[in-house]
Write an enzyme that holds these catalytic residues in place. Sequence first.
Site, mmCIF file in Angstrom:
data_model
loop_
_atom_site.group_PDB
_atom_site.id
_atom_site.type_symbol
_atom_site.label_atom_id
_atom_site.label_comp_id
_atom_site.label_asym_id
_atom_site.label_seq_id
_atom_site.Cartn_x
_atom_site.Cartn_y
_atom_site.Cartn_z
ATOM 1 N N LYS A 108 22.524 37.692 33.019
ATOM 2 C CA LYS A 108 23.285 37.304 34.208
ATOM 3 C C LYS A 108 22.804 38.153 35.362
ATOM 4 C CE LYS A 108 26.620 39.020 36.967
ATOM 5 N NZ LYS A 108 26.595 40.408 37.499
ATOM 6 N N THR A 147 24.053 47.801 40.644
ATOM 7 C CA THR A 147 24.417 48.116 39.260
ATOM 8 C C THR A 147 23.774 49.415 38.793
ATOM 9 O OG1 THR A 147 24.757 45.786 38.726
ATOM 10 C CG2 THR A 147 24.285 47.257 36.886
ATOM 11 N N ARG A 195 13.215 45.101 51.720
ATOM 12 C CA ARG A 195 14.178 44.121 52.241
ATOM 13 C C ARG A 195 15.477 44.800 52.655
ATOM 14 N NH1 ARG A 195 15.219 40.749 47.470
ATOM 15 N NH2 ARG A 195 16.817 39.765 48.749
#
Length: 478
Positions: A108, A147, A195
């Site tokens: 995921k 995370t 980014r």
Amino acid sequence: MAAPGTSSPSTPEAAGAVSGGAGREPKKLPELIRLKRDGGHLSEADIRDFVQAVMDGSAQDTQIGAMLMAIRLQGMDPEETSVLTQALADSGQQLEWPKAWHQQLVDKHSTGGVGDKVSLVLAPALAACGCKVPMISGRGLGHTGGTLDKLESIPGFNVTQSPEQILRLLEEVGCCIVGQSKKLVPADGILYAARDVTATVDSVPLITASILSKKVVEGLSTLVVDVKFGGAAVFPDQEQARELANTLVRAGVGLGLRVAAALTAMDSPLGRSVGHTLEVEEALLCLDGAGPPDLRDLVLRLGGAILWLNGQAETQDQGVARVAAALDDGSALRRFQLMLSAQGVEPGLARALCSGSPAQRRQLLPHAREQEELLAPADGTVENVLALPLARVLHELGAGRSRAGQPIRPGVGAELLVDVGQWLYRGTPWIRVHLDGPALSDQQRRALQGALVLSDRAPFKAPSPFAELVLPPTVVQP
């Protein structure tokens, strides 16, 4: 010969994959940047030349930023996006697994939110359901948390694992959560950090290539991407988020992946805690079978969809029930403890974190030196707690980065003391801010107070953040 758990390029075409092949004079970077800046189409060779320049260091930071901005402004067609994804994947080693694992490999990924600690709960829960979860995650982007940063707030946790170590983790634990390295999708690691500091986070082709390149090397059977929409998401509008969801699903099919995308709301924080160690504590509560209802709901919905799409549950509801059982019977928590120990946390600390009370856990993790509570300015029902201004203040306080590689303060964060939908009386504490430096400024207090949206309507039950599931064309919505 490839190391165990990895594969080397197997064809002459793959061997020259990143560089675009021999016997050809590559275009100069300024020419490539100009071509994309002016809306031109980048060929496969052009894209691979750019990725090679990123990899070998010949691309200057300014040139990388210019190309990212050109892509952000001009976009990429499906062919360009697919080539960029594959080129990023080809920049490192490919992971290989025993054939018996083929139908067990799932993952995921989230496009990033505020308070989104789902991966910390879902990876071990899926492992407890018999899956293998080789989760390659990222760090914080902009105002959103990462995370890896959350896990690194646990003393000793090591997100850098070799392909051989990842194979062993999946054998022994069933899941791991690791970062990119010089071996795994290294080109994306460089672009990802760029980014974050060049205002190009919200580019659909860059998001797509970044997410799927990491998943291509994982050799997955099934992937579900959690695409956020709302005031604190990359895309405020659900229609824009659906565009990304459809792009991810189409690109995934083209790359041989079974990909679905969940659209989930990100106007208010997920759960009640924002900040690295605070989110670890809340993830542990969810692994205890408790925790905030919206967090548990999203973990169950995403996990149920993965098990159903992967053929390990006959229906989504059956998949939800299996994930719920793993949270409630302690098997997911045991997998999390095993993962902590296997990824560098001292076994005694891992055991204490997974068996201790919330108060004991707080003492075991880095925490901020000061706390400050803010009071509700009026009576009313909590219509919303706006995640974006909250995240921006925490970013200023040290919970996020303003430049690549900048250290973060893991104890900085906030606890919401209220739920969306509840009645609140004037003067009641509604948020507790954890500070590692000076007190909140007047401007920061005003920004936080502005995040609390009150109304005069009756108390209500907050809706689920889960909105819809975008499926590949070969799968029928039940």
